[in-house]
Design an enzyme around this catalytic site. Structure first.
Site, PDB file in Angstrom:
ATOM      1  N   ARG A 267       5.133   2.732  15.888  1.00  0.00           N
ATOM      2  CA  ARG A 267       5.222   1.368  16.414  1.00  0.00           C
ATOM      3  C   ARG A 267       6.631   0.997  16.850  1.00  0.00           C
ATOM      4  O   ARG A 267       6.816   0.134  17.708  1.00  0.00           O
ATOM      5  CB  ARG A 267       4.641   0.378  15.405  1.00  0.00           C
ATOM      6  CG  ARG A 267       3.112   0.525  15.294  1.00  0.00           C
ATOM      7  CD  ARG A 267       2.504  -0.363  14.225  1.00  0.00           C
ATOM      8  NE  ARG A 267       2.936  -0.025  12.880  1.00  0.00           N
ATOM      9  CZ  ARG A 267       2.380   0.918  12.104  1.00  0.00           C
ATOM     10  NH1 ARG A 267       1.356   1.606  12.545  1.00  0.00           N
ATOM     11  NH2 ARG A 267       2.837   1.159  10.897  1.00  0.00           N
TER      12      ARG A 267
ATOM     13  N   GLU B  78       5.969   4.216   0.592  1.00  0.00           N
ATOM     14  CA  GLU B  78       5.412   3.495  -0.550  1.00  0.00           C
ATOM     15  C   GLU B  78       4.158   4.170  -1.081  1.00  0.00           C
ATOM     16  O   GLU B  78       3.740   3.932  -2.196  1.00  0.00           O
ATOM     17  CB  GLU B  78       5.153   2.020  -0.229  1.00  0.00           C
ATOM     18  CG  GLU B  78       4.167   1.748   0.880  1.00  0.00           C
ATOM     19  CD  GLU B  78       4.771   1.704   2.270  1.00  0.00           C
ATOM     20  OE1 GLU B  78       4.203   1.013   3.128  1.00  0.00           O
ATOM     21  OE2 GLU B  78       5.793   2.365   2.533  1.00  0.00           O
TER      22      GLU B  78
END
Length: 180
Positions: free
Chosen positions: A63, A100
């Site tokens: 992105r 994460e």
């Protein structure tokens, strides 16, 4: 009247439990789908970096490519893609980092920039900061000066922006999401 940063934040979609249970994924695709919102978003970055004396905008896969290439085009700069491992066809250097919810490796072409180039590093979001720090390390290994990390969304509770700033890199975010 709503300010531009709040306007952008209102168009970020939250997708619960994606890509795994417990993750509140902040989806920027609604920002890209609405031309007025997308223009407002890009204008925020252009206003900030119009006089930044940059050589390149580097975007993180994937992105960051969307934002970074538009920003580079509008500022009349070159664009440097930092891709996931195995996607670039020429000589590369790589950097592994933790996410994460896992780990990954990013790469950049060895001729993407050179000693003394000033680079803006762009992505859609900062969570744990691993991707941004890996991109910074790659560009610095090539001799570039990364002047700032720029993102749409910060997730401050995950600590990534703090880690990036502790590394000496300033962070610019359009909006943040605390908690759920």
């Amino acid at each position: 009247m709503i300010d531009s940063k709040e306007y952008i934040k209102q168009h970020v979609r939250t997708v619960p439990d994606w890509p795994q249970a417990g993750i509140q994924f902040r989806d920027i695709t609604p920002l890209l789908q609405d031309p007025k919102v997308f223009r407002a978003l890009i204008d925020i970055f252009l206003a900030r970096y119009a006089n930044a004396n940059l050589n390149y905008v580097a975007g993180l896969d994937a992105r960051g490519f969307i934002l970074g290439s538009v920003i580079a085009y509008e500022l009349n700069l070159g664009f440097v893609p930092i891709r996931k491992k195995g996607k670039l066809p020429f000589h590369t250097i790589s950097e592994e980092y933790d996410l994460e919810y896992g780990s990954a490796t990013v790469e950049v072409h060895t001729d993407a920039c050179k000693q003394g180039d000033r680079v803006l590093l762009v992505d859609d979001l900062i969570a744990t900061g691993g991707t941004m720090l890996a991109g910074k390390k790659l560009l610095e290994r090539l001799g570039a000066e990364v002047i700032e990390a720029a993102v749409i969304v910060d997730l401050p509770e995950l600590g990534g922006s703090k880690l990036i700033e502790q590394s000496g890199l300033k962070v610019f975010t359009v909006c943040d999401f605390d908690g759920h």
